[in-house]
Every structure is written in C-alpha cells, then in structure tokens.
Design an enzyme around this catalytic site. Structure first.
Site, short mmCIF file in Angstrom:
data_model
loop_
_atom_site.label_atom_id
_atom_site.label_comp_id
_atom_site.label_asym_id
_atom_site.label_seq_id
_atom_site.Cartn_x
_atom_site.Cartn_y
_atom_site.Cartn_z
CD GLU A 74 -2.99 -1.11 0.38
OE1 GLU A 74 -3.20 -0.04 -0.24
OE2 GLU A 74 -3.66 -2.13 0.19
CB CYS B 169 -1.74 7.07 1.25
SG CYS B 169 -3.05 6.12 2.02
P1 NAD Z 1 8.01 5.32 4.88
O1 NAD Z 1 8.01 4.50 3.64
O2 NAD Z 1 9.16 6.21 5.11
O3 NAD Z 1 7.91 4.38 6.15
C1 NAD Z 1 6.90 3.42 6.31
C2 NAD Z 1 7.42 2.31 7.18
O4 NAD Z 1 8.53 1.70 6.53
C3 NAD Z 1 7.95 2.76 8.55
O5 NAD Z 1 7.64 1.75 9.49
C4 NAD Z 1 9.44 2.83 8.33
O6 NAD Z 1 10.19 2.64 9.51
C5 NAD Z 1 9.64 1.67 7.39
N1 NAD Z 1 10.85 1.70 6.57
C6 NAD Z 1 11.57 2.76 6.13
N2 NAD Z 1 12.64 2.32 5.42
C7 NAD Z 1 12.57 0.96 5.42
C8 NAD Z 1 13.37 -0.08 4.86
N3 NAD Z 1 14.46 0.17 4.14
N4 NAD Z 1 12.99 -1.35 5.08
C9 NAD Z 1 11.88 -1.64 5.80
N5 NAD Z 1 11.10 -0.70 6.35
C10 NAD Z 1 11.43 0.58 6.15
O7 NAD Z 1 6.64 6.09 4.88
P2 NAD Z 1 6.06 7.05 6.02
O8 NAD Z 1 6.72 8.36 5.89
O9 NAD Z 1 6.06 6.39 7.36
O10 NAD Z 1 4.52 7.13 5.58
C11 NAD Z 1 4.10 7.95 4.59
C12 NAD Z 1 3.96 7.22 3.29
O11 NAD Z 1 3.07 6.12 3.46
C13 NAD Z 1 3.32 8.06 2.23
O12 NAD Z 1 3.97 7.88 1.00
C14 NAD Z 1 1.89 7.55 2.18
O13 NAD Z 1 1.24 7.78 0.96
C15 NAD Z 1 2.08 6.13 2.45
N6 NAD Z 1 0.84 5.53 2.95
C16 NAD Z 1 0.16 4.71 2.13
C17 NAD Z 1 -1.03 4.15 2.55
C18 NAD Z 1 -1.80 3.24 1.65
O14 NAD Z 1 -2.67 2.55 2.14
N7 NAD Z 1 -1.52 3.18 0.37
C19 NAD Z 1 -1.53 4.43 3.82
C20 NAD Z 1 -0.79 5.28 4.66
C21 NAD Z 1 0.40 5.81 4.20
#
Ligand code: NAD
Length: 491
Positions: free
Chosen positions: A256, A290
């Site tokens: 997602e 998102c």
């Molecule tokens: P992010 O991708 O930076 O982080 C999300 C998660 O991934 C966190 O738990 C983070 O610690 C982890 N993460 C970061 N780097 C990683 C790696 N190399 N390996 C494994 N895990 C890792 O995103 P964010 O800033 O926390 O959230 C915002 C983003 O999430 C936005 O782009 C938003 O659109 C998206 N989002 C999507 C949905 C959906 O349902 N499509 C819902 C909510 C948020």
C-alpha cells in the site's frame, strides 16, 4: 495557537504510563509532535532479535493454524470488544504520539476496530469450493490455507488502522505475524497488541518489533525462509526496496504505497457538498494521508464560488495541539515534514501559483506546525502537482472540459484514490471508470471502508486490504484432484 487541555493531557500521559512497555539495553525515544517532549522509550531491537521473534511467532503460528475458524473468530470478536471498550484511551494515545486532533483519533479507532470486527466475521465464511472438471471425471476440491508467517510494516500516519487492517485478516486466515510499526508512533501498536493478548490471542502469535534499524530489519526478515508474506504500507520508494528483497524468497507482497490523488469538481456539482468533501479529502490528518486530495481540478463555471468557499473554510480552521478544544489542524509529524511542505509551497508560488491563504506561520516552539494553505492556478509543472504534499495545502488547478481533466488527472505514475463531484450520475460513473485509481470517492471525501478492497494501481501498490480480498492476501489457494471411477447409477 490552542494549547492542550490540561486534563486531556494528563489522561493521555496516564495511558502511556499504564502501558506495559518492554525494556532494552539500547533504547530510542518517542516524542510528542505537539511540543517535542519525550513520551516513552522502547528497546531498539537488532535484526538478530527480530529473527528470534520470527522463531517464536512461527511456532505459535503452527498451533494457531490448527485452531478452528470459530475459535479464531471468537478471539477477534473479543479483541474488537476490548478495543471498543478502551476507545477513548487509545484515541488519546494516538493524538499524543502522532499529533492528529482527538476527534480524528476517535474516528481512527472506530475505523480501525471495524477491520477487527469485519475479519472476525469473515473468518467464518466458507473459503473452499468444489468444481466439476469439464470432462466430468474428477472432482476438483479447492482449499484455502493460511499463507504462513507474515511480516507487517506500518507507517506513522494511521498508527492503529494500518496495524489492524493487516493483523486482523492475518489472524483470521490462521497466520502468525511480526509487525514493525513506524519508529515515530509505535506505542499505539503496543497498546493494541496488548489488548489482543488480553482477548485470548496467544502472546507469541503477534510479535511487535521496535527498532530504528528498518533496513536491517527488512533485510534479515525478508530473506528468512520461515517468512512467507510481506505486507507494507508506506512510501513507494521503500516499497520498491522491499519488493526487491521479497523476490529472494518469492514472498507474496501486499504493497500500500504513495498516492497523488486527483479531485475533480464539475460545474454541476452541489457546491456545499463539493466544498465539504474537498475539505475532508484534503484536511483529514492535516493532509498526511495517502488518499489526500493532492491535485484539485475545478471547472471554470464553479471555480470562483468553490475557491472562495474552500478558502474561507481553510482560513477558519483552528490550529493547535490535538488535545486542545476545537482544534481541527494539529502539528505535522515532524519538523522535516514542515520544511518539506514549505518548500513545495514556495516552489509553486515561484512558478506562478497564487497564494490565497496561508494563515500565520506559527512558532510552535518544539511543535511542528504548518498552517492551512490554499494555492490557486497551480501550474502543472509545480513540484507539488507530481509529489505527495502530505500537508494541509489545497493546490487548485482550473479546467474546461471532461476529457481534458481526465487526461490531466491520469498523468501520474500513482493511482491510489480519485474523487469526482458532480450531480450527474452518468458523468460520475464515466469519470470514475476513466480514472486510473484503485478507489474513487463520488461526491464524498472519505471513501475508505473495512468492507471494501482498498489499494492502488500503477506505482501506488499491489494487492488489497479490507473486504474479502484482504483475507485472500493471507491465504494460499490449493486444489485436490479427486479421481472418480464410474459406478452403476440407479436413477
Ligand atoms: P516510509 O516509507 O518512510 O515508512 C513506512 C514504514 O517503513 C515505517 O515503518 C518505516 O520505519 C519503514 N521503513 C523505512 N525504510 C525501510 C526499509 N528500508 N525497510 C523496511 N522498512 C522501512 O513512509 P512514512 O513516511 O512512514 O509514511 C508515509 C507514506 O506512506 C506516504 O507515501 C503515504 O502515501 C504512504 N501511505 C500509504 C497508505 C496506503 O494505504 N496506500 C496508507 C498510509 C500511508
């Protein structure tokens, strides 16, 4: 700026101190985005410690998979009841660690618990089927089996809903999970999982990993042969890294990812409904969603009235601590978020967008505040037209005809959500069909529902969460071919 209600703040801090948080030799802090204060510390687990948790979950998962569907459903129902019973405490905790206004945290608890209830019910629906082979001889039995151990990685913006949307279908399907919440908002996950245990879910079945080493965690777990599934919600950038890692053991991915939602207001829209819906699609969670409306397209005939109405609403929003009375816009998650949203606004203005309102840029001390902002006549080349804004900025573009706006709306590599406002049903459905997005809000700004499959097209993701589809993400489909010999039939 509105400060936290002292009684609410004290109640929220009591929730934190009542959490039975683990301790570790190395720890990291969780901070309140409203004032920068330290709320709690958690162990900063190493990849090896996360692998140990995989072992425990794997073992518990074997027993869980043998439980009947009724037993699994009962545990989920009990979990739902406990979440509902503790709804106010969870909402206070969400606001404290994530920032959003308390009213929105309450709405998140309700939305999040709906997934637990939905999958408690879905767990009982018959999963298998029988089919007749075309040549009539064998009978084909189609079975659904739990996929196995699932690694779940969640973001900070909906700390409860993103967790239950994954954990509940996994448990319903019979899978153990290892969940890594965002390091910015892990407390809500600890509280929710604590309630699941109280509800009778075996303690080892859901492992929560607190760590600041997200990359080390995913590299270790996604290449471990005991893991069968990765479900990730977060940015497209990280999603692509995880997809590459998932190829190592050929894991089933659910992704997602990010969005860049177009919202289209036609001349024949109901003006009040369009303003209300746009405001909700833009301002829920301060724009940090998102599916937030990222590009607002307004047809020429309604544009003046719409822009005026939306600007007035944006101007009126009360900004402050999410625990303050009447607050509709709380701090963004971090100072980094504030500067990145500010940079996008400056870029749009420099390229010719008109800045209609931006409130006061408030010095929130240690709090990370960004005021509600409206930009009109945003040029398509502005960076915020192709990037997720993730802040309270309404970026408006004008359009003349339907075909042109659909083409502009689809000119993005993302495809999560889209919105259409019109009183013409034919137009609403035709435009919804033409939008390249996984979900469409028609005359409304908050389309998500536990009973519906949520997910994106193009680079917004793979797989669906919610609905029956959300359960299938945690199931393998198998079939048995049962040979049948003809016998004499007496009719
Ligand atoms: P992010 O991708 O930076 O982080 C999300 C998660 O991934 C966190 O738990 C983070 O610690 C982890 N993460 C970061 N780097 C990683 C790696 N190399 N390996 C494994 N895990 C890792 O995103 P964010 O800033 O926390 O959230 C915002 C983003 O999430 C936005 O782009 C938003 O659109 C998206 N989002 C999507 C949905 C959906 O349902 N499509 C819902 C909510 C948020």
């Amino acid at each position: 700026m509105v400060q936290a209600d002292p009684q609410m703040l004290a109640a929220a801090e009591t929730v934190v101190s009542s959490l039975n948080l683990p301790r570790g030799s190395s720890e990291f802090g969780i901070y309140n985005p409203a004032d920068g204060r330290l709320l709690a510390t958690l162990p900063d687990l190493t990849p090896q410690e996360a692998l140990d948790a995989v072992g425990q979950a794997d073992e518990a998962g074997r027993r869980w998979a043998c439980r009947t569907a009724r037993e699994r459903a009962d545990a989920l129902h009990a979990w739902y009841e406990l979440i509902t019973h503790s709804a106010e405490q969870i909402a206070l905790l969400i606001t404290l660690e994530m920032g959003k206004p308390l009213k929105e945290s309450r709405a998140e608890v309700s939305y999040a618990s709906d997934f637990v209830r939905w999958y408690a019910e879905e767990a009982l629906r018959p999963a298998g089927s029988f089919r007749d082979a075309p040549d009539g001889a064998p009978t084909l039995m189609v079975r659904r089996a739990p996929i196995g151990l699932a690694v779940l990685i969640t973001p900070w913006n909906f700390p409860l809903a993103m967790a239950t949307r994954k954990i509940a279908p996994a448990l319903a399907a019979g899978c153990p999970v290892v969940i890594k919440p965002s390091e910015l908002t892990p407390l809500t996950t600890f509280m929710a999982v604590g309630l699941a245990r109280q509800a009778g879910v075996p303690a080892e079945l859901i492992q929560v990993i607190s760590t600041t080493d997200a990359a080390g965690f995913s590299e270790a777990l996604l290449t471990d042969s005991r893991v069968r599934k990765i479900s990730f919600t977060g940015s497209t950038r990280v999603g692509k890294i995880l997809l590459r890692l998932a190829s190592e053991q050929v894991l089933r991915p659910s992704m997602e990812l990010g969005g860049n939602a177009p919202l289209i207001v036609f001349d024949d829209a109901d003006l009040d409904r369009a303003i209300e819906g746009t405001y909700a699609a833009k301002m829920r969670n301060g724009g940090q969603s998102c599916i937030a409306a990222n590009r607002i397209y307004v047809q020429d005939g309604i544009a003046e009235a719409f822009v005026e109405g939306l600007t007035e609403k944006m101007r009126d929003v009360v900004m402050g601590d999410g625990l303050g009375p009447g607050v509709g816009l709380a701090p963004l998650i971090s100072h980094q978020a504030v500067s990145s949203v500010g940079r996008l606004v400056e870029d749009a203005v420099q390229r010719g967008a008109s800045l209609l309102t931006r409130g006061e840029v408030i010095d929130g001390g240690e709090g990370s505040y960004f005021p509600a902002t409206v930009l009109d006549h945003v040029p398509a080349e502005a960076e915020l037209a192709s990037t997720e804004i993730f802040g309270p900025v309404a970026a408006i573009q004008r359009f003349t005809d339907e075909a042109e706006v659909v083409q502009r709306a689809n000119a993005t590599e993302f495809g999560l959500a889209g919105y259409v406002f019109t009183e013409n049903l034919d137009r609403a459905l035709n435009v919804a069909d033409s939008l390249q997005t996984g979900l469409v809000g028609i005359n409304q700004g908050v389309p998500s529902n536990a009973a519906a499959p949520f997910g994106g097209l193009k680079q917004s993701g793979l797989g669906r969460e919610g609905g029956g589809e959300g359960l299938e993400e945690y199931q393998e489909t198998r079939f048995y071919n049962v040979a049948r010999r003809e016998t004499e039939r007496g009719n």
